[in-house]
Enzyme design. Structure first.
Site, PDB file in Angstrom:
ATOM      1  N   SER A   1       4.530   1.104   8.096  1.00 25.53           N
ATOM      2  CA  SER A   1       4.218   2.441   7.585  1.00 25.53           C
ATOM      3  C   SER A   1       3.503   3.249   8.668  1.00 25.53           C
ATOM      4  CB  SER A   1       3.324   2.333   6.345  1.00 25.53           C
ATOM      5  OG  SER A   1       3.963   1.526   5.380  1.00 25.53           O
ATOM      6  N   ARG A   2       2.767   2.565   9.537  1.00 25.39           N
ATOM      7  CA  ARG A   2       1.987   3.264  10.574  1.00 25.39           C
ATOM      8  C   ARG A   2       2.863   3.811  11.699  1.00 25.39           C
ATOM      9  NH1 ARG A   2      -2.230  -0.809   9.095  1.00 25.39           N
ATOM     10  NH2 ARG A   2      -3.968   0.425   8.288  1.00 25.39           N
ATOM     11  N   MET A  32       0.844  -1.200   0.000  1.00 24.19           N
ATOM     12  CA  MET A  32       0.000   0.000   0.000  1.00 24.19           C
ATOM     13  C   MET A  32       0.879   1.251   0.000  1.00 24.19           C
ATOM     14  SD  MET A  32      -3.391  -1.041   2.058  1.00 24.19           S
ATOM     15  CE  MET A  32      -2.819  -0.747   3.710  1.00 24.19           C
ATOM     16  N   VAL A  46      11.343  -7.090   9.625  1.00 17.59           N
ATOM     17  CA  VAL A  46      12.518  -6.208   9.724  1.00 17.59           C
ATOM     18  C   VAL A  46      12.247  -5.222  10.849  1.00 17.59           C
ATOM     19  CG1 VAL A  46      13.975  -4.537   8.506  1.00 17.59           C
ATOM     20  CG2 VAL A  46      13.011  -6.491   7.268  1.00 17.59           C
ATOM     21  N   HIS A  69       9.675  -3.462   3.379  1.00 17.63           N
ATOM     22  CA  HIS A  69       9.258  -3.684   1.985  1.00 17.63           C
ATOM     23  C   HIS A  69      10.480  -3.925   1.107  1.00 17.63           C
ATOM     24  CE1 HIS A  69       5.811  -1.008   3.383  1.00 17.63           C
ATOM     25  NE2 HIS A  69       5.180  -2.078   2.944  1.00 17.63           N
TER      26      HIS A  69
END
Ligand code: PAF
Length: 283
Positions: free
Chosen positions: A186-187, A30, A176, A37
């Site tokens: 991401s949050r 996303m 990771v 990622h």
């Protein structure tokens, strides 16, 4: 690195690579990419000739009170990281293109979404299963890589791949972590400095649990209670769940006498964080 926006362009690209007998690895995301990622893209690169990254904030996997509108994005940085990791095509569809008017089909699994995060996010895994099925049909990969941090999602994708006969190898990427142990997400960008300190309680509590298990404790309830008390000692934390379950069925375990998954979800302020760890007490 090619950037493809239309579903038909993505499909054509993949068909052409298949014609040339090039294997395709796929990393669905996303966006707002981080080193977690990057490790998934690198894994795909090590396994396949071509790597497709998709970036799509999928609205159907967010509940009405969740962070769809606030979800962070930084396309330029994402594209740079993708290029460096060896991605050969980025699929960037729009919401209307993925879900055109009159879209009606949903993929729902019977059993796996009943546990862990699924108890608290009732629409989430239906949305994930539906969009991943669509992405598999559009990208047609040979291998797809999913992070182990979203362990339940990984199990659900493994199951739907079997159930729907996708000829795709599902590969898990390790969690990771930041230097201090916080699992990358991401949050994490939502956290204030004080909340960032509280976010450490997830990893620290899992280490505490590991020490208890290594000293012979096998009762998940007793360990879970200690973890919860420990986490609630940090500011702005609220434990959503702490689970010890079978790594395949995700059903709760009553005694930790074989391989298990320890998984937890904690709200730090309004940010929901998850983490997990596979453990084998016999090893
Ligand atoms: O893990 C994610 O980022 C998403 O759930 C996924 C798999 C890209 C589906 O939208």
């Amino acid at each position: 690195m090619e950037i493809l926006k239309a579903k038909s362009a993505m499909q054509q690209w993949s068909k052409e690579k298949k014609r040339l007998l090039r294997s395709i690895g796929f990393v669905p995301t996303m966006g707002f990419l981080h080193q977690g990622h990057v490790s998934l893209m690198e894994k795909a690169k090590s396994l396949c000739d071509e790597v497709v990254l998709s970036i799509f904030v999928n609205p159907t996997q967010f509940g009405p009170t969740e962070d769809l509108d606030a979800y962070p994005c930084d396309l330029e940085n994402d594209l740079n990281l993708a290029r460096k990791a060896g991605v050969t095509a980025v699929f960037l569809p729009t919401k209307d293109h993925v879900y055109p008017q009159n879209f009606q089909t949903k993929i729902e699994l019977e059993h796996l979404p009943k546990f862990l995060c699924g108890k608290f996010r009732p629409v989430h895994f239906g949305g994930v299963a539906t969009v991943v099925t669509k992405l598999f049909n559009i990208v047609m990969p040979d291998v797809a890589v999913f992070g182990q941090k979203d362990y339940q999602q990984l199990q659900i994708i493994r199951q739907l791949t079997l159930d729907l006969d996708f000829d795709i190898k599902i590969v898990a990427g390790d969690i990771v972590r930041e230097k201090d142990g916080l699992a990358m997400s991401s949050r994490n960008s939502y956290l204030s400095q004080a909340q960032r300190t509280s976010a450490m309680s997830l990893f620290k509590s899992m280490n505490m649990a590991k020490a208890l298990i290594q000293s012979g404790e096998t009762d998940p309830q007793a360990i879970g209670k200690k973890m919860e008390t420990f986490i609630h000692g940090f500011d702005e934390t609220a434990v959503e769940y702490i689970c010890f379950c079978d790594p395949v069925t995700l059903e709760d375990m009553e005694n930790l006498d074989r391989k298990f998954l320890m998984a937890l979800a904690v709200r730090v302020g309004t940010t929901r964080l998850i983490d997990n760890c596979l453990m084998d007490p016999l090893q």
